[in-house]
Design an enzyme around this catalytic site. Structure first.
Site, PDB file in Angstrom:
ATOM      1  N   GLU A 201      95.887 -60.192 116.829  1.00  0.00           N
ATOM      2  CA  GLU A 201      95.230 -59.476 117.929  1.00  0.00           C
ATOM      3  C   GLU A 201      93.713 -59.443 117.759  1.00  0.00           C
ATOM      4  O   GLU A 201      92.996 -59.141 118.707  1.00  0.00           O
ATOM      5  CB  GLU A 201      95.802 -58.058 118.046  1.00  0.00           C
TER       6      GLU A 201
ATOM      7  N   CYS B 109     100.372 -56.599 109.792  1.00  0.00           N
ATOM      8  CA  CYS B 109      99.691 -55.939 108.666  1.00  0.00           C
ATOM      9  C   CYS B 109     100.409 -54.639 108.289  1.00  0.00           C
ATOM     10  O   CYS B 109     101.504 -54.679 107.766  1.00  0.00           O
ATOM     11  CB  CYS B 109      98.212 -55.719 109.003  1.00  0.00           C
TER      12      CYS B 109
ATOM     13  N   HIS C 248      96.039 -60.738 111.317  1.00  0.00           N
ATOM     14  CA  HIS C 248      95.891 -59.973 112.560  1.00  0.00           C
ATOM     15  C   HIS C 248      95.668 -60.903 113.756  1.00  0.00           C
ATOM     16  O   HIS C 248      94.525 -61.188 114.104  1.00  0.00           O
ATOM     17  CB  HIS C 248      94.672 -59.056 112.453  1.00  0.00           C
TER      18      HIS C 248
END
Lengths: 110, 240
Positions: free
Chosen positions: B206, B87, B204
């Site tokens: 994560e 990002c 994302h």
């Protein structure tokens, strides 16, 4: 101390979604004559007398404008960007396509 | 295998990345401070996390690209070290010139926060090595400037060199215009450099590496890095 005025805009052909939304707003207010709106960024940079046009170009190429999507004009004194009334030391200002390398990271823009 | 996660002023996904490394993969991970000029010597994979580095001033990622740590990251990438930008980290890599292209405002002008599907277009990177070609991943996005752009000639180069790593798609893997959330050119959600060791993506991973978060699809990105490091380590040993 001279103030150098820089106007950064998206290159022609690069989608300017903000400009389109603003045009839509102007049309809604009855300003039907508006054909296109391009949104940009305006910067004032204070530099010493005898400032170098070449170094301001380098500032634009390396940070202030993104060479792939943006172009810029450099002016001094009176009107920002046009440069017509008050040319900088290196002569009249002009729209630059900013094609130079950013000085760091060669690959990406090759 | 040790991940290093950079914290810029305004990063806000750095802890999440460290969490995935330490508590999901159970690997050591090092925070890296933006103002330092060297990487911790034991780090063998660098992650630039999401967030709003330097408040997204000028252009998202533009000021972070000038941060003191960046020359060390450029040097690490130049040696073939794996670097992942997520990002805002992707935006930093684009602005620093480590990845090609530029980010425009989303076509809708809105900040978009939602789950999307992406298709793995290249498995020849350290971060997709464990994926199947064409594998569809369900990942969240959260950005206002993710409308990836390159001039048309450069797009042809990216295609020819296999530098498009992820494209937005529907749940069945169809890269349709409707599946493109932000107007990105060619539905591009992630790219790599010519060598393949530097990868950036807007979603994302994560934020979706544990079942409790609703999707575990992101974990394969980090597991790929682990597998890649193991393979690189084995190659180094056999070369001795």
């Amino acid at each position: 101390m001279p103030t150098v005025r820089i106007v950064v805009t998206l290159k022609p052909g690069v989608l300017d979604a903000q400009g389109q939304a603003i045009r839509q707003g102007l049309h809604a207010l009855g300003f039907d004559e508006v054909a296109e709106v391009r949104v940009g960024r305006y910067l004032e940079i204070d530099l010493p007398e005898g400032w170098s046009r070449e170094r301001v170009d380098a500032m634009c190429d390396q940070l202030l404008a993104h060479p792939l999507i943006e172009q810029y004009t450099i002016g001094a004194g009176g009107n920002p960007g046009t440069g017509a009334e008050a040319p900088g030391p290196a002569g009249r200002s002009e729209a630059r396509r900013g094609t130079g390398p950013r000085g760091k990271g060669k690959e990406a823009r090759a | 295998m040790k991940f290093g996660v950079v914290t810029f002023p305004g990063s806000n996904c750095d802890r999440d990345c460290l969490h995935v490394a330490e508590h999901v993969l159970r690997l050591p991970a090092h925070p890296i401070w933006y103002a330092h000029r060297v990487l911790p010597p034991e780090v063998d994979c660098v992650i630039l996390p999401g967030g709003f580095a330097y408040g997204d001033y000028l252009r998202a990622g533009a000021i972070a690209a000038t941060a003191p740590i960046m020359p060390a990251i450029r040097e690490f990438a130049g040696r073939g070290g794996p670097v992942l930008g997520i990002c805002n980290g992707f935006q930093v890599l684009v602005e620093s010139g480590l990845l090609p292209g530029a980010m425009l405002r989303n076509r809708s002008l809105r900040f978009i926060c939602t789950y999307v599907h992406v298709r793995v277009e290249s498995v020849n990177t350290p971060f997709t090595a464990s994926c199947r070609p064409g594998q569809v991943l369900r990942l969240p996005i959260a950005h206002a400037e993710g409308n990836y752009y390159v001039p048309p000639p450069l797009l042809e180069d990216l295609r020819a060199r296999g530098q498009i790593v992820f494209r937005y798609c529907d749940p069945d893997g169809g890269a349709t215009p409707d599946a493109n959330p932000n107007g990105a050119l060619d539905g591009i959600a992630g790219v790599c450099n010519t060598r393949g060791n530097v990868v950036g993506l807007m979603p994302h991973p994560e934020r979706c590496s544990e079942a409790i978060l609703g999707s575990e699809d992101g974990r394969i990105i980090f597991e790929s890095a682990l597998r890649h490091a193991a393979a690189a380590g084995a190659a180094a040993v056999s070369a001795r």
